[in-house]
Design an enzyme around this catalytic site. Structure first.
Site, mmCIF file in Angstrom:
data_model
loop_
_atom_site.group_PDB
_atom_site.id
_atom_site.type_symbol
_atom_site.label_atom_id
_atom_site.label_comp_id
_atom_site.label_asym_id
_atom_site.label_seq_id
_atom_site.Cartn_x
_atom_site.Cartn_y
_atom_site.Cartn_z
ATOM 1 N N TRP A 81 65.667 98.486 10.952
ATOM 2 C CA TRP A 81 65.828 97.716 9.723
ATOM 3 C C TRP A 81 67.006 96.759 9.815
ATOM 4 O O TRP A 81 66.926 95.613 9.354
ATOM 5 C CB TRP A 81 65.958 98.655 8.536
ATOM 6 C CG TRP A 81 65.833 97.996 7.193
ATOM 7 C CD1 TRP A 81 66.593 98.262 6.095
ATOM 8 C CD2 TRP A 81 64.899 96.997 6.781
ATOM 9 N NE1 TRP A 81 66.193 97.475 5.038
ATOM 10 C CE2 TRP A 81 65.151 96.691 5.431
ATOM 11 C CE3 TRP A 81 63.864 96.313 7.438
ATOM 12 C CZ2 TRP A 81 64.431 95.735 4.709
ATOM 13 C CZ3 TRP A 81 63.138 95.360 6.727
ATOM 14 C CH2 TRP A 81 63.423 95.085 5.383
ATOM 15 N N SER A 127 59.419 97.670 1.988
ATOM 16 C CA SER A 127 59.557 96.891 3.218
ATOM 17 C C SER A 127 59.524 97.786 4.445
ATOM 18 O O SER A 127 60.279 98.746 4.531
ATOM 19 C CB SER A 127 60.876 96.118 3.196
ATOM 20 O OG SER A 127 61.952 96.968 2.826
ATOM 21 N N LYS A 154 61.470 107.922 -3.897
ATOM 22 C CA LYS A 154 60.183 107.572 -3.276
ATOM 23 C C LYS A 154 60.051 108.194 -1.893
ATOM 24 O O LYS A 154 58.935 108.512 -1.462
ATOM 25 C CB LYS A 154 60.011 106.057 -3.249
ATOM 26 C CG LYS A 154 61.052 105.291 -2.431
ATOM 27 C CD LYS A 154 60.648 105.067 -0.990
ATOM 28 C CE LYS A 154 61.734 104.347 -0.212
ATOM 29 N NZ LYS A 154 61.352 104.111 1.203
ATOM 30 N N ASP A 214 58.105 100.224 -3.987
ATOM 31 C CA ASP A 214 58.526 100.988 -2.809
ATOM 32 C C ASP A 214 57.799 102.319 -2.729
ATOM 33 O O ASP A 214 57.486 102.809 -1.637
ATOM 34 C CB ASP A 214 60.039 101.204 -2.849
ATOM 35 C CG ASP A 214 60.671 101.194 -1.461
ATOM 36 O OD1 ASP A 214 59.928 101.166 -0.467
ATOM 37 O OD2 ASP A 214 61.910 101.206 -1.371
ATOM 38 N N ARG A 264 57.828 106.579 7.582
ATOM 39 C CA ARG A 264 58.347 107.750 8.291
ATOM 40 C C ARG A 264 58.219 109.008 7.444
ATOM 41 O O ARG A 264 57.898 110.089 7.948
ATOM 42 C CB ARG A 264 59.801 107.525 8.672
ATOM 43 C CG ARG A 264 60.040 106.322 9.558
ATOM 44 C CD ARG A 264 61.520 106.040 9.711
ATOM 45 N NE ARG A 264 61.773 104.785 10.405
ATOM 46 C CZ ARG A 264 62.972 104.268 10.584
ATOM 47 N NH1 ARG A 264 64.040 104.903 10.122
ATOM 48 N NH2 ARG A 264 63.121 103.124 11.222
ATOM 49 N N ASN A 265 58.520 108.898 6.158
ATOM 50 C CA ASN A 265 58.475 110.074 5.289
ATOM 51 C C ASN A 265 57.045 110.572 5.105
ATOM 52 O O ASN A 265 56.796 111.785 5.121
ATOM 53 C CB ASN A 265 59.114 109.732 3.946
ATOM 54 C CG ASN A 265 60.596 109.449 4.083
ATOM 55 O OD1 ASN A 265 61.404 110.349 4.231
ATOM 56 N ND2 ASN A 265 60.965 108.170 4.060
ATOM 57 N N VAL A 289 64.967 108.157 11.664
ATOM 58 C CA VAL A 289 65.420 108.934 10.511
ATOM 59 C C VAL A 289 64.400 108.832 9.384
ATOM 60 O O VAL A 289 63.933 107.745 9.047
ATOM 61 C CB VAL A 289 66.788 108.432 10.020
ATOM 62 C CG1 VAL A 289 67.195 109.142 8.729
ATOM 63 C CG2 VAL A 289 67.847 108.647 11.098
#
Length: 342
Positions: free
Chosen positions: A11, A145, A198, A251, A262-263, A286
């Site tokens: 990012w 994003s 989120k 988001d 990723r989450n 992460v």
């Protein structure tokens, strides 16, 4: 404008690329803590580890070493902190005497370890800044994003959040361009709550999809998750309308449904039977929801805010529950009015 981005992950690199491509001709420096990574990026003119194949423009310089030294050498007008939440406190401590505006990109709360916490844990980013660098003029850049799409120049919209009008204006000036729209919002509490919650909810939707519970269930999780996010935010002093914007609903939808999330991928991995450690290791990046979920639930409990979805995610992450048990508990809750304040 001269801009320095501290943190050469996906990012941070994407935002450095966006700023360097701006029609205004910004001079941008991308800082890496690891000098070897900075040297490798300089030689290859790309971030082969996080965004392979995306070339660096000539306007993008590389740096490493002490953050204060890098800040002084590039004479920046704006500093962007692109570390994970776990690194934000340390970076702000290093930049505490900066006289230019500083904005962070991370989303979440400081992690609270299982079984306890300290006074230095469990805060939102702006609270950390107030604690360790109270004189900084600071804010956040947030919103729906994925780094890869932003780096590729695909249309993206973000929110520049700060109580300081000058910081908001500078962030808009730095990043608003042909492929990136930046909206200003003074409600930094709401923006940061949305960005944190989120991530936790995306783990839940990943589990839902991984268990093949269907699109009805996913829609219910997103909608009721938005209600949980809003309740916590209002209790913390946020404005309700912020959660209908980019850093809230926007988001949440992206992170809960996007394949690059990723989450969500953590939830998918847990549904496949992987342990939490295996799920996190498989990412190579992460996933902030794993680390901030306990704080979200703790702060909700302190404020008397009901967050059953987030609570079940924490139980799963802590190994105190299974996915099937979580679904049964959520569906077995007593009937309630759809619209309520807590």
């Amino acid at each position: 404008m001269k801009i320095i981005v501290f943190g050469a992950g996906a990012w941070g690199t994407a935002m450095a690329l966006s700023a360097a491509a701006h029609p205004a001709g910004h001079a941008v420096t991308l800082w890496a803590r690891d000098g070897r990574q900075a040297d490798a990026m300089q030689a290859a003119r790309q971030n082969a580890r996080y965004l392979p194949g995306i070339a660096f423009p000539a306007a993008l310089a590389l740096a490493s070493g002490a953050p204060s030294g890098a800040l002084a050498s590039c004479r920046a007008d704006l500093a962007i902190v692109a570390t994970p939440m776990s690194g934000l406190r340390g970076m702000l401590e290093e930049l505490r005497d900066a006289t230019i505006p500083v904005a962070w990109l991370c989303k979440g709360f400081e992690a609270v370890p299982a079984g306890g916490e300290t006074a230095a844990q469990g805060l939102m980013a702006h609270e950390i800044c107030s604690q360790v660098a109270p004189r900084l003029r600071a804010g956040a850049l947030s919103g729906p994003s994925f780094a890869l799409e932003a780096a590729q120049g695909r249309p993206t919209a973000l929110v520049a959040a700060s109580r300081d009008a000058h910081v908001r204006e500078l962030l808009v000036e730095a990043f608003h361009g042909p492929t990136l729209r930046v909206y200003a919002n003074e409600d930094i509490v709401g923006v940061e709550v949305g960005g944190a919650v989120k991530n936790v909810l995306a783990i839940a939707t990943g589990l839902c999809d991984g268990l093949d519970l269907g699109t009805n269930a996913r829609a219910a999780l997103i909608t009721r998750g938005l209600a949980e996010m809003s309740r916590l935010g209002l209790a913390l002093g946020a404005r309700a309308e912020t959660f209908m914007g980019l850093s809230g609903l926007g988001d949440l939808v992206l992170t809960a449904t996007g394949d690059l999330s990723r989450n969500r991928r953590v939830g998918l991995a847990l549904a496949r039977g992987l342990t939490l450690d295996q799920a996190v290791e498989s990412l190579g990046h992460v996933a902030e929801g794993v680390y901030s979920a306990r704080t979200v639930v703790r702060r909700a409990g302190q404020l008397g805010v009901d967050m059953p979805i987030a609570r079940e995610v924490v139980a799963l992450l802590d190994g105190r529950s299974t996915a099937s048990d979580a679904v049964a508990r959520l569906m077995g809750r007593s009937p309630a009015a759809e619209l309520r304040s807590c």
